[in-house]
Enzyme design. Structure first.
Site, PDB file in Angstrom:
ATOM      1  N   HIS A  86     -39.437  15.996  52.009  1.00 47.49           N
ATOM      2  CA  HIS A  86     -38.844  14.458  52.417  1.00 47.49           C
ATOM      3  C   HIS A  86     -39.679  14.616  53.697  1.00 47.49           C
ATOM      4  CE1 HIS A  86     -35.189  15.779  54.819  1.00 47.49           C
ATOM      5  NE2 HIS A  86     -35.010  17.147  53.800  1.00 47.49           N
ATOM      6  N   ASP A  88     -38.220  11.813  56.150  1.00 44.41           N
ATOM      7  CA  ASP A  88     -36.604  11.313  56.252  1.00 44.41           C
ATOM      8  C   ASP A  88     -36.326  11.952  57.475  1.00 44.41           C
ATOM      9  OD1 ASP A  88     -36.522  12.226  54.039  1.00 44.41           O
ATOM     10  OD2 ASP A  88     -34.423  10.336  54.089  1.00 44.41           O
ATOM     11  N   GLU A 153     -35.050  11.199  51.394  1.00 42.01           N
ATOM     12  CA  GLU A 153     -33.714  12.238  50.876  1.00 42.01           C
ATOM     13  C   GLU A 153     -32.354  12.323  51.665  1.00 42.01           C
ATOM     14  OE1 GLU A 153     -32.224  16.656  50.753  1.00 42.01           O
ATOM     15  OE2 GLU A 153     -32.198  15.245  52.221  1.00 42.01           O
ATOM     16  N   THR A 315      -1.520  -0.492  71.588  1.00 39.43           N
ATOM     17  CA  THR A 315      -0.324  -0.599  70.234  1.00 39.43           C
ATOM     18  C   THR A 315      -0.030  -1.844  69.313  1.00 39.43           C
ATOM     19  OG1 THR A 315       1.348  -1.811  71.417  1.00 39.43           O
ATOM     20  CG2 THR A 315       2.074  -0.190  71.958  1.00 39.43           C
TER      21      THR A 315
END
Lengths: 455, 455
Positions: A86, A88, A153, A315
């Site tokens: 892959h 990516d 992937e 808060t």
């Protein structure tokens, strides 16, 4: 084969400089802002495959990022190897922890520092350069070769199974080879025969309709952050076992032989702890650390958020809380089943004080490959040729869901011949890959093609 | 007093337009990027106090944000009222949930939408305009008046107690008046005689030395997110009581009279739930909702973070997890004691698999004021004059730590004459304040000065 090996050795520097060029393209598939870069990375690879002489190269679209496909059929009688990888990469954040920019590769002490250097551009590219060595060095490949290098992937190969379904003919082969795993240790050649699967989900709890003042509403409105923590905490027991109902039902138990095999491996537990700087490990009761990280299922939080995360004190009693949760799976757990168990758990246990949004993000099957398969033996011979010693057979904790898809959809076994190291810090800041391992990988791929051709 | 009331009525529009001008200054004290705006808001107020004719006005520095001080001594024989308020505001995030920009005030259906419109610029400004009504309308104040308007209330008034210590002489007075609380309901005039305190801490757990791949390390490295959830979950039991050792030891129990008083209040529980859109409330077992949100202590998460929070799925086992935790306190719990209980709890329960960083961010004492005090009676008379009915005496869940400081350091009681509503969404997106309440507040302040002068 000698000419191929010589060619590979003679072009060592060029192989590295080409890889650095590819690593400069930030192909982060999870981030839609990088869609253009992902495309660029695919085009860069397609050009390189053409340049080395692959007969047919094309960028094949998917509903997501494209697949780079290449093939070189020398003779229909010869065996065919299908290389998967892959292009990516994982998102690089947290950016501030990188010593050098993730997409500006830096070489230090023989290591290439860059996102994707090891996972998986660096490893996938080894096979491209091995093919080049055969074609340019020997004048031809010893067998038929196909490449399928995808771009999704890191986001769960979401479209690859339908891609395989749609291209069964085109992808016909005898074996799949993937380099996306690790060596057992720097000097220990190894071949992975087991991988864990994955079930990844996202949960969001909504309490009140807006963020509230914790003084005005605290004590009356149920806090989604507190409740999310409770729901997550109740997923483990004191023995660090997962309490999700049904989670272990489908788990294939480790055989005594297998456990003996684990025990015999040269696993440096002290070094492992030192490398990640933890005083103590944490594994499911009754199992060794090595078993825990490779052969037993887990449930981990990958991310959690809600309320005020900025400077100072606010808060606020927040309206929403969210978390990403994933389970590493082992044979024969089914990703969809585990995701459903999680959905059921959260649906049944979210109190009436709040609303639940549950999303199954993606999953992948665990995988096991028979170590007696001829391709595994060819890989063993190739590794021995490179390292001068027989490789060990190991299991890995990571997931390559596609391995199960190759088996289920194409009926193909997969050889996992990886050259990463845990210390490569894949998915972390300062990912790196050793130049020596990059070159050993190229040689191993050259030798594997020879060995498998003559199987 | 009639001329003062007439003057106030005649200048209603100008009073609003001046307030809008002040609200446009983003005086967010928690965010250091806004330090300049905080200063600007102080200068704007100082100028307004000079314009209305206060004899002496000065901006007094502190180690943090400055205090705006003003005084007008008419006659040493007359009683002196010290008005306290704050010109700093809460951070506006999440910005995307605002219907209009937080610092570009919009008036809709008689409501002023802007951060700080109610908390506390809008309410503090009522007393400034009441003073103007006396000085410009009657030609003089009926008593001696001092203003102390600070810029650090939203970050715990961190420097105010030392400021009071250092200026006891200057701040000498007979009573403190604060408008930073709420009406019990829109049509129910009320005076607050009790406030909750606060103990606010931040916790960070560090496991491994970097973010890790959850496949490679999951099952071996203890996950800080999971562990943080466990530590937080164990701070409550199934009855929604806080299990922190010692937490309830100093709690002053509610008398039967007081509980009867709560029960007699026109509290619209259904409306309260509808307003925040929760199907069910969540209060400590054995107490009513109204008691839970005003007179019982709480422990809430205000924020939590860690790991991957972005788009898609990142299979990371994070190195760090953090949370902001605060407790609302009641008499006689001590903020520092509770913070120490939390420190002790986390130090004793953080496992050896990770490291702890604990920070006590700030705290404030709870407060109670005697409803028989002449100033409380004067306030009651003023409210009755405005609303035509006697006010109810209530307790509030929020904290104004400074009230305890006025008692402890200056020996002064405080009259809490607030005109907010829970629906004003203070500390939330789309904070608002009713123009009618703003004007009623000005009238009430005018009448209070008269009533207390003739006490």
């Amino acid at each position: 084969m000698q000419k191929a090996l010589t060619y590979a050795a003679d072009h060592a520097d060029q192989q590295v400089s080409e890889l650095l060029e590819w690593l400069r393209i930030p192909s982060v598939s999870a981030d839609s802002n990088h869609a253009g870069d992902v495309k660029k990375a695919a085009e860069w690879l397609a050009k390189n495959l053409r340049d080395i002489g692959m007969a047919h190269v094309e960028i094949m679209p998917t509903p997501g990022h494209p697949v780079v496909y290449a093939e070189h059929i020398r003779d229909a009688q010869l065996p065919t190897v299908l290389v998967y990888g892959h292009y990516d990469v994982q998102p690089p954040d947290p950016l501030e922890l990188w010593d050098s920019p993730p997409f500006e590769p830096v070489i230090k002490d023989g290591l290439i520092y860059a996102r994707g250097s090891c996972d998986d551009k660096g490893q996938a590219f080894m096979h491209v350069k091995a093919a080049e060595a055969w074609i340019k060095g020997e004048g031809q490949l010893p067998l038929n070769l196909k490449f399928i290098i995808e771009g999704e992937e890191e986001v769960g190969s979401v479209h690859l199974s339908q891609f395989l379904e749609a291209n069964k003919q085109k992808l016909a082969a005898d074996i799949v080879v993937i380099s996306d795993t690790s060596l057992f240790a720097e000097d220990v050649p190894s071949i992975t025969y087991g991988l864990r699967g994955l079930a990844y989900v996202e949960v969001e709890l909504t309490g009140p309709n807006r963020d509230l003042h914790s003084g005005v509403y605290g004590g009356g409105v149920h806090n989604p952050l507190n409740e999310l923590c409770r729901l997550i905490t109740n997923l483990h027991d004191a023995d660090h076992r997962v309490t999700l109902p049904g989670f272990y039902d489908a788990v294939r138990h480790l055989s005594d032989e297998e456990r003996a095999g684990f025990a015999s491996l040269p696993f440096d537990e002290a070094g492992w702890k030192a490398e990640v700087d933890v005083a103590e490990t944490r594994t499911e009761a009754g199992y060794t650390l090595l078993e825990g990280i490779t052969a037993r299922p887990t449930l981990d939080l990958n991310g959690i958020w809600g309320g005020y995360q900025g400077e100072g004190a606010k808060t606020v009693l927040p309206a929403k809380a969210g978390a990403k949760i994933s389970c590493r799976l082992v044979p024969d757990q089914q990703p969809d089943d585990v995701a459903e168990m999680l959905r059921k758990y959260f649906e049944e246990n979210t109190p009436s004080t709040m609303k639940l949004r549950f999303t199954a993000l993606h999953g992948g099957h665990a995988a096991m490959v028979d170590i007696h398969h001829p391709a595994m033996q060819a890989a063993s011979k190739a590794m021995e040729g490179v390292y001068g010693r027989k490789p060990v057979f190991t299991r890995e904790g990571g997931s390559i869901p596609i391995v199960a898809d190759f088996k289920n959809i194409l009926g193909l076994n997969t050889v996992l011949m990886g050259f990463g190291l845990d210390s490569d810090a894949i998915h972390s800041p300062n990912e790196k890959y050793g130049i020596d391992r990059f070159h050993k990988g190229i040689e191993a791929s050259v030798r594997f093609m020879e060995a498998f051709a003559n199987r």
